[in-house]
Design an enzyme around this catalytic site. Structure first.
Site, mmCIF file in Angstrom:
data_model
loop_
_atom_site.group_PDB
_atom_site.id
_atom_site.type_symbol
_atom_site.label_atom_id
_atom_site.label_comp_id
_atom_site.label_asym_id
_atom_site.label_seq_id
_atom_site.Cartn_x
_atom_site.Cartn_y
_atom_site.Cartn_z
ATOM 1 N N VAL A 1 0.851 -1.207 0.000
ATOM 2 C CA VAL A 1 0.000 0.000 0.000
ATOM 3 C C VAL A 1 0.876 1.243 0.000
ATOM 4 C CG1 VAL A 1 -1.718 1.311 1.297
ATOM 5 C CG2 VAL A 1 -1.946 -1.168 1.093
ATOM 6 N N CYS A 2 1.913 1.229 0.829
ATOM 7 C CA CYS A 2 2.786 2.394 0.937
ATOM 8 C C CYS A 2 3.559 2.645 -0.355
ATOM 9 C CB CYS A 2 3.749 2.223 2.104
ATOM 10 S SG CYS A 2 2.903 2.065 3.702
ATOM 11 N N THR A 3 3.877 1.606 -1.080
ATOM 12 C CA THR A 3 4.550 1.772 -2.369
ATOM 13 C C THR A 3 3.697 2.622 -3.305
ATOM 14 O OG1 THR A 3 5.745 -0.318 -2.145
ATOM 15 C CG2 THR A 3 5.456 0.525 -4.383
ATOM 16 N N LEU B 1 3.718 6.414 -1.889
ATOM 17 C CA LEU B 1 4.910 7.211 -2.157
ATOM 18 C C LEU B 1 5.007 7.583 -3.627
ATOM 19 C CD1 LEU B 1 5.675 6.022 0.741
ATOM 20 C CD2 LEU B 1 8.023 6.458 0.033
#
Length: 211
Positions: A44-46, A49
């Site tokens: 999810v964080c990929t 960012l």
């Protein structure tokens, strides 16, 4: 320490993907969005960012610097950035703090033991040029952040800092605004020459003053 709205945010010096950062000095006279991630190489964080790198010009237009945080080290960040650039078709163009010792996570209350005692939760902090905390949002691990909403709130904060208005439900840039209750209606009509509509004595609307 629990950070609350209006508090001066803690200063810190920490390594990052772009070298050592002294936070208050790095922030300068800008607004800041600081957003945290549980760890590198998380799916999810990929996506998040990547989205922030694509939207950097939108933040810069509002005098906002962006900075991410993960508890992995700077070398790990650099490898993750390669993956982000590849999979999200972008170029990460802002620093990721390497909070290996969890110094920043602790200062900003990003460790929630009932969620995970060793990893940061996915928090967003909006900080104004006076280093005051203006917004916090904390997301669960499986829900991606909405950066349209974060930009919308920054627009609202900057608008209300400069004019005596508030923003109503679902407001977006260009919509009508609420006249703050402390201004009498007759004074509001002078202050807002585009017009004041009195729905109720306590509910007065006016076109967005800076449009």
């Amino acid at each position: 320490m629990t950070l609350q709205l209006g508090d001066t945010v803690p200063d810190f010096t920490q390594d990052s993907s772009e070298g050592e950062i002294s936070f208050h000095s790095w922030a300068g006279d800008s607004w800041v969005v600081l957003f945290s991630h549980p760890a590198d190489y998380t799916p999810v964080c990929t996506t998040e960012l990547g989205e922030v790198s694509r939207r950097k010009a939108d933040f810069e237009a509002r005098n906002v610097k962006v900075i991410a945080l993960s508890v992995d080290d700077a070398e790990s960040h650099k490898g993750w950035i390669c993956d982000i650039n590849e999979t999200q078709n972008t170029t990460v163009n802002y620093p990721i703090l390497a909070d290996v010792d969890k110094k920043v996570s602790t200062l900003y209350g990003m460790i929630h033991p009932n969620a995970n005692a060793s990893l940061t939760v996915r928090s967003v902090f909006v900080i104004d040029p006076q280093k005051k905390l203006r917004l916090t949002i904390t997301y669960p691990p499986a829900t991606g952040r909405n950066f349209d909403e974060i930009i919308r709130v920054i627009d609202a904060l900057q608008l209300t800092d400069n004019y005596q208005v508030a923003t109503p439900v679902n407001w977006t840039d260009g919509d009508d605004c609420v006249v703050v209750p402390t201004i009498p209606t007759e004074e509001a009509k002078q202050k807002f020459p585009k017009g004041v509509t009195e729905v109720k004595p306590y509910l007065r609307m006016t076109p967005q003053p800076n449009k």
